[in-house]
Design an enzyme around this catalytic site. Structure first.
Site, mmCIF file in Angstrom:
data_model
loop_
_atom_site.group_PDB
_atom_site.id
_atom_site.type_symbol
_atom_site.label_atom_id
_atom_site.label_comp_id
_atom_site.label_asym_id
_atom_site.label_seq_id
_atom_site.Cartn_x
_atom_site.Cartn_y
_atom_site.Cartn_z
ATOM 1 C CD GLU A 1 -7.628 6.604 4.928
ATOM 2 O OE1 GLU A 1 -6.565 7.166 5.270
ATOM 3 O OE2 GLU A 1 -8.047 6.592 3.767
ATOM 4 C CG ASP B 1 -1.473 5.714 2.888
ATOM 5 O OD1 ASP B 1 -1.711 5.606 1.678
ATOM 6 O OD2 ASP B 1 -2.321 6.131 3.706
ATOM 7 C CG ASP B 2 -0.054 8.960 0.471
ATOM 8 O OD1 ASP B 2 0.065 9.092 -0.765
ATOM 9 O OD2 ASP B 2 -1.060 8.473 1.015
ATOM 10 C CG HIS C 1 -1.951 1.050 1.269
ATOM 11 N ND1 HIS C 1 -3.195 0.856 1.828
ATOM 12 C CD2 HIS C 1 -1.952 2.329 0.832
ATOM 13 C CE1 HIS C 1 -3.898 1.965 1.737
ATOM 14 N NE2 HIS C 1 -3.150 2.886 1.136
ATOM 15 C CG HIS D 1 -7.716 3.420 -0.384
ATOM 16 N ND1 HIS D 1 -7.056 2.760 -1.387
ATOM 17 C CD2 HIS D 1 -6.791 4.240 0.202
ATOM 18 C CE1 HIS D 1 -5.789 3.162 -1.421
ATOM 19 N NE2 HIS D 1 -5.605 4.051 -0.461
ATOM 20 C CG HIS E 1 -1.289 6.194 -2.491
ATOM 21 N ND1 HIS E 1 -2.373 5.991 -3.318
ATOM 22 C CD2 HIS E 1 -1.654 5.719 -1.270
ATOM 23 C CE1 HIS E 1 -3.358 5.437 -2.621
ATOM 24 N NE2 HIS E 1 -2.949 5.255 -1.374
#
Length: 344
Positions: free
Chosen positions: A204, A282-283, A21, A201, A23
């Protein structure tokens, strides 16, 4: 209890990891944002590195997405996407990531006039380079932006058709509330018919029902995030029974107020419930940590045991979209690492 002389943080640093996961646009570090803006003559609302770093401070998903999409404006050429991707892959390699499955948001680029092929070619050239130079395997997952229309998602799926061999899956990201999985039921059905692996997603900021609908309406192979599934005991039991993995992102959860204290993070509850939880970043440029930092944050806050850490790493390899042969290779690598760190 850990054996005497055993350093759990050193163990985590050397642990073979798979990231599921991530991005790629979320790996745009402030320094690279400014460098690419200068290279491409893009005017930003930030003049200094400190101003960019200040913009990276936020406390909810929408505020994050606002700066996230603004940062995309500096990505213009194949070389930009190559540089962004390879910088992440180098960092992942230092964290002992052996396999990664990377999300990209083509609509965030094509809607501002960047060709789909420009994005794809730049990312894929970096993935190929990392396989050769770093021995790091990877897959690419194309995400639809859920705040856009179903038609826009179908258009993007059609743009990807000539490049089917370079994209293993499709996903669903961006603002979750108000954009339930049902909105994309038909496009996910078509993607499934075309042979893509399916992820989304769910849960969340959205409710447990979004997780259920992701499973029932989108037929997803993995749940991205999934925290809110724990609100529904029947759903939790079903996910455990079906063996569907959750790609959990601890530091992201903290920065976006999905949890307000890492000591309250639900990942141990997930493991105790038999869920195939995994750790991901994630980011990471925006949320303050790549893979090792995410493992360490959990370990420090929850005092995870070595067994729990090993299970999280194993879950990720088992949940990755790998061939049986490569999965077995990676599981053997993990087992050898465990064996080399057994207590005397």
């Amino acid at each position: 209890m850990q054996p005497a002389g055993f350093n759990i943080e050193d163990y985590i640093a050397g642990l073979p990891k798979a990231e599921l996961h991530l991005h790629i646009e979320g790996t745009l570090e402030p320094e690279m944002m400014l460098a690419l803006a200068e290279r491409n003559g893009v005017a930003l609302p930030y003049r200094t590195l400190d101003e960019v770093r200040a913009a990276y401070q936020f406390d909810c998903l929408q505020d994050f997405l606002d700066v996230y999409y603004a940062g995309m404006s500096v990505l213009q050429t194949e070389q930009d996407f190559h540089d962004l991707t390879f910088a992440y892959l180098q960092r992942a390699h230092t964290d002992n990531v052996i396999h990664c499955e990377i999300f990209f948001d083509p609509q965030g680029h094509t809607d501002r006039g960047i060709a789909f092929e420009t994005v794809l070619n730049g990312i894929c050239s970096a993935l190929d380079r990392a396989a050769t130079e770093l021995g790091l395997t990877s897959h690419l997952i194309m995400c639809f932006l859920r705040h856009l229309s179903e038609k826009a998602a179908f258009d993007t799926l059609e743009q990807a058709r000539p490049h089917r061999d370079r994209i293993i899956g499709v996903g669903l990201d961006s603002s979750e509330l108000g954009h339930p999985p049902a909105k994309f039921r038909r496009v996910f059905a078509e993607a499934g018919r075309q042979g893509y692996r399916l992820v989304a997603h769910c849960g969340e900021e959205g409710p447990a029902d979004y997780v259920r609908d992701g499973m029932d309406l989108l037929n997803i192979d993995r749940i991205d995030h999934g925290n809110r599934a724990l609100d529904d005991s029947d759903l939790t039991a079903r996910i455990a029974r079906d063996g569907i993995a959750l790609t959990v992102c601890p530091l992201s959860n903290l920065r976006l107020q999905v949890v307000t204290d890492m000591q309250q993070h639900p990942i141990r509850r997930m493991l105790d419930a038999g869920l195939k939880a995994t750790v991901n970043s994630d980011d990471p440029a925006y949320f303050g940590g790549y893979m090792t930092e995410n493992y360490l944050a959990l370990s420090r806050a929850l005092h995870l045991t070595r067994s729990e850490i090993d299970q999280l790493a194993q879950n990720a390899i088992e949940a990755a979209f790998l061939s049986d042969e490569l999965r077995e290779t990676f599981l053997l690598l993990l087992d050898r690492y465990r064996s080399s760190h057994r207590p005397d």
